[in-house]
Design an enzyme around this catalytic site. Sequence first.
Site, PDB file in Angstrom:
ATOM      1  CG  HIS A 151      -1.903   0.977   1.400  1.00 46.46           C
ATOM      2  ND1 HIS A 151      -1.660   2.294   1.686  1.00 46.46           N
ATOM      3  CD2 HIS A 151      -3.249   0.861   1.271  1.00 46.46           C
ATOM      4  CE1 HIS A 151      -2.811   2.949   1.740  1.00 46.46           C
ATOM      5  NE2 HIS A 151      -3.791   2.103   1.492  1.00 46.46           N
ATOM      6  CG  ASP A 226       0.478  -2.270   6.223  1.00 48.66           C
ATOM      7  OD1 ASP A 226      -0.452  -2.365   7.053  1.00 48.66           O
ATOM      8  OD2 ASP A 226       0.363  -1.693   5.127  1.00 48.66           O
ATOM      9  CD  GLN A 229      -6.865  -4.625   4.447  1.00 51.55           C
ATOM     10  OE1 GLN A 229      -7.788  -5.368   4.793  1.00 51.55           O
ATOM     11  NE2 GLN A 229      -7.078  -3.381   4.037  1.00 51.55           N
ATOM     12  CE  LYS A 252      -7.152   0.213   6.222  1.00 50.89           C
ATOM     13  NZ  LYS A 252      -7.939   0.447   5.011  1.00 50.89           N
ATOM     14  CB  CYS A 392      -3.585   3.138  -1.630  1.00 55.32           C
ATOM     15  SG  CYS A 392      -4.841   4.376  -1.339  1.00 55.32           S
TER      16      CYS A 392
HETATM   17  C1  LIG Z   1      -2.455  -2.854   3.703  1.00 53.31           C
HETATM   18  C2  LIG Z   1      -2.788  -1.455   4.094  1.00 53.31           C
HETATM   19  N1  LIG Z   1      -1.828  -0.679   4.612  1.00 53.31           N
HETATM   20  C3  LIG Z   1      -2.068   0.588   4.988  1.00 53.31           C
HETATM   21  C4  LIG Z   1      -3.307   1.149   4.867  1.00 53.31           C
HETATM   22  C5  LIG Z   1      -3.517   2.560   5.315  1.00 53.31           C
HETATM   23  O1  LIG Z   1      -4.420   2.640   6.349  1.00 53.31           O
HETATM   24  P1  LIG Z   1      -4.902   4.054   6.891  1.00 53.31           P
HETATM   25  O2  LIG Z   1      -5.419   4.796   5.702  1.00 53.31           O
HETATM   26  O3  LIG Z   1      -5.956   3.729   7.879  1.00 53.31           O
HETATM   27  O4  LIG Z   1      -3.723   4.718   7.493  1.00 53.31           O
HETATM   28  C6  LIG Z   1      -4.344   0.389   4.324  1.00 53.31           C
HETATM   29  C7  LIG Z   1      -5.686   0.973   4.145  1.00 53.31           C
HETATM   30  O5  LIG Z   1      -6.227   1.071   3.069  1.00 53.31           O
HETATM   31  C8  LIG Z   1      -4.075  -0.952   3.938  1.00 53.31           C
HETATM   32  O6  LIG Z   1      -5.039  -1.711   3.418  1.00 53.31           O
END
Ligand SMILES: Cc1ncc(COP(=O)(O)O)c(C=O)c1O
Lengths: 437, 188
Positions: A151, A226, A229, A252, A392
């Site tokens: 992401h 990260d 998910q 999430k 993203c």
């Molecule tokens: C794998 C992953 N990393 C990071 C993020 C970023 O999360 P946030 O926008 O809540 O900071 C997301 C959210 O879309 C994600 O799915």
Amino acid sequence: MTAVSAPRVGAGGPGSGVDVARIREDFPILARTVREDRPLVYLDSGATSQRPRQVLDAEREFLENHNAAVHRGAHQLAEEATDAYESARERIAAFVGAMTHEVVFVKNATEGINLVAYAFGNASVRTGLTEESERFALSPGDEIVVTELEHHANLVPWQELCRRTGATLRWYSVTDDGRIDLDSLELTDRTKVVAFTHQSNVTGAVAPVDELVRRAQAVGALTVLDACQSVPHMPVDLHALGVDYAVFSGHKMLGPSGVGVLWGRSELLQAMPPFLTGGSMIETVRMEATTYAPPPQRFEAGVPMTSQAVGLGAAVDYLRLIGMDAVAAHEAELTRVALDGLRDVPGVRLVGPDNTTERGGAVSFVVDGVHAHDLGQVLDDRGIAIRVGHHCAWPLHRRYGIVATARASFAVYNTVDEAAQLADGIRAAQDFFGVGR
Amino acid sequence: MQLQQMYQEIILDHYRQPHGSGLREPYDAETHHVNPTCGDEVTLRVKLDDAAETVVDVSYDTLGCSISQASVSVLNDLVVGRSVADSMRILDAFQEMAQSRGKVEPDEDVLGDGVAFAGVAKYPARVKCALLGWMAFKDAVSRTPAAVSTAAVSTDAVSTDAVSTDAVSTEPGSADRAEKQDQKGPVG
Ligand SMILES: Cc1ncc(COP(=O)(O)O)c(C=O)c1O
């Protein structure tokens, strides 16, 4: 303290799974209709999940009875607010196998990763702490390693850190079925950081954490996971995984937006310089210089989000009562149903593994002759909410030579019937645009 | 069903058989615009006549959804052969309709097939798709040599700032800057 009423869990014994119908009663939004009276089919929990009454009630209960600025003031409300905030930290830590003081509240996962990257950047220019923070310093020739499926939140902050320090960004590429290609890169003794996602928000692939950690440790690199998910969808024990840092977002995982977690190993947080500075994060302040509080306070400058942290505490209580094994099993079933459905539709190409082994519930795909945006519109017309675009993860899409994918993603409140509706919706889109069949 | 309101037959026709697609020579300016939320892309070229008054050609290459593709095809229909000034008026009308949330009744005399996009205006997430090609066109016109030199002149004229040492070049890349300084813009 906020009392959390129990979620409606299946009445049967082990293996009987979750009682989705009863769980759905906790989520008022799932009962609404959209676009001319279609029942909402919410398949976009990977972007943000819905919140049960228990979470909403906990926030309201806190605000109506205990609201005050935490870690300040000698009055009763301040005490109660601080207790509620710290109790949330404790339960969230327990939920992911962490020690309480290793959990830092941040705005979201994005901020958590930036916190680490900026702290390393500060160490690199020798601001912030003592000799112990030398270990985080990066210089030209050092390497930060990511993967091609990250992401943007776990890519751009590292690109920026490289730019500031002169370090080099390298990455594992991905296989055709959307997994990290472990053969594509060798770490070196200049590798200082290895950052990767536990479960891809596009392909759903679960990373081989053990192997990536083993390789990183072999060259003395720090690992950043990260877990955006993974934490909402499967049991996660951060200490057992062996990573050094992890981040996830409240919104999430059935919790509020505006709150997330950075977790770091105790001894690392202890040695790490701060990112944001100001009130709350200090030990002593003089006009000439300041010393910093121990973690986690060192990383929580200013008055923090409070009702959101309390709400996230309620969200993990809710998930814990259902049981993360049961959540994972249910979502695996939803994923299996969705994948089976897609397999039967000609012209659908999956971006990610086509079975549920080491795979979570992000199901991304393209449909020949129907752009993802148009597909999303047809599904929306049927009440089905999915995400379209690059989610993203633009470099990953570029790797597959596609502009955009459609993505369905699940949470514990989705039904098997909803997962099955995905394929029907795709067929309707193919009919509408006159392609495929 | 609301779907048909959005995907009018006219839109689907333009999508299946886009008018004037492909990139052609000669051209005065080329732009590349992306929609960062979904990754849709358009590369667009503009050719004006020698007097820089009439749009002689708009050629393009797009990657994107039916709305963005059909909309650039309609653009080609509406502006090729028109004066630059008229084109900008049509563009303004199209943009106003697209951003109106369905509240502006489009004028078919001005917008031709463009009126079919009135339904898109009700879906805020798709408005950018409908405007992608049009914004690329506006940008391209402002980057044609004629527009850039006009902008340079008008920038000079309004620049009373004695310490400004920023020489205004006539390179296309500088058009942006010139346009920002002179909010009247280079054309229209
Ligand atoms: C794998 C992953 N990393 C990071 C993020 C970023 O999360 P946030 O926008 O809540 O900071 C997301 C959210 O879309 C994600 O799915």
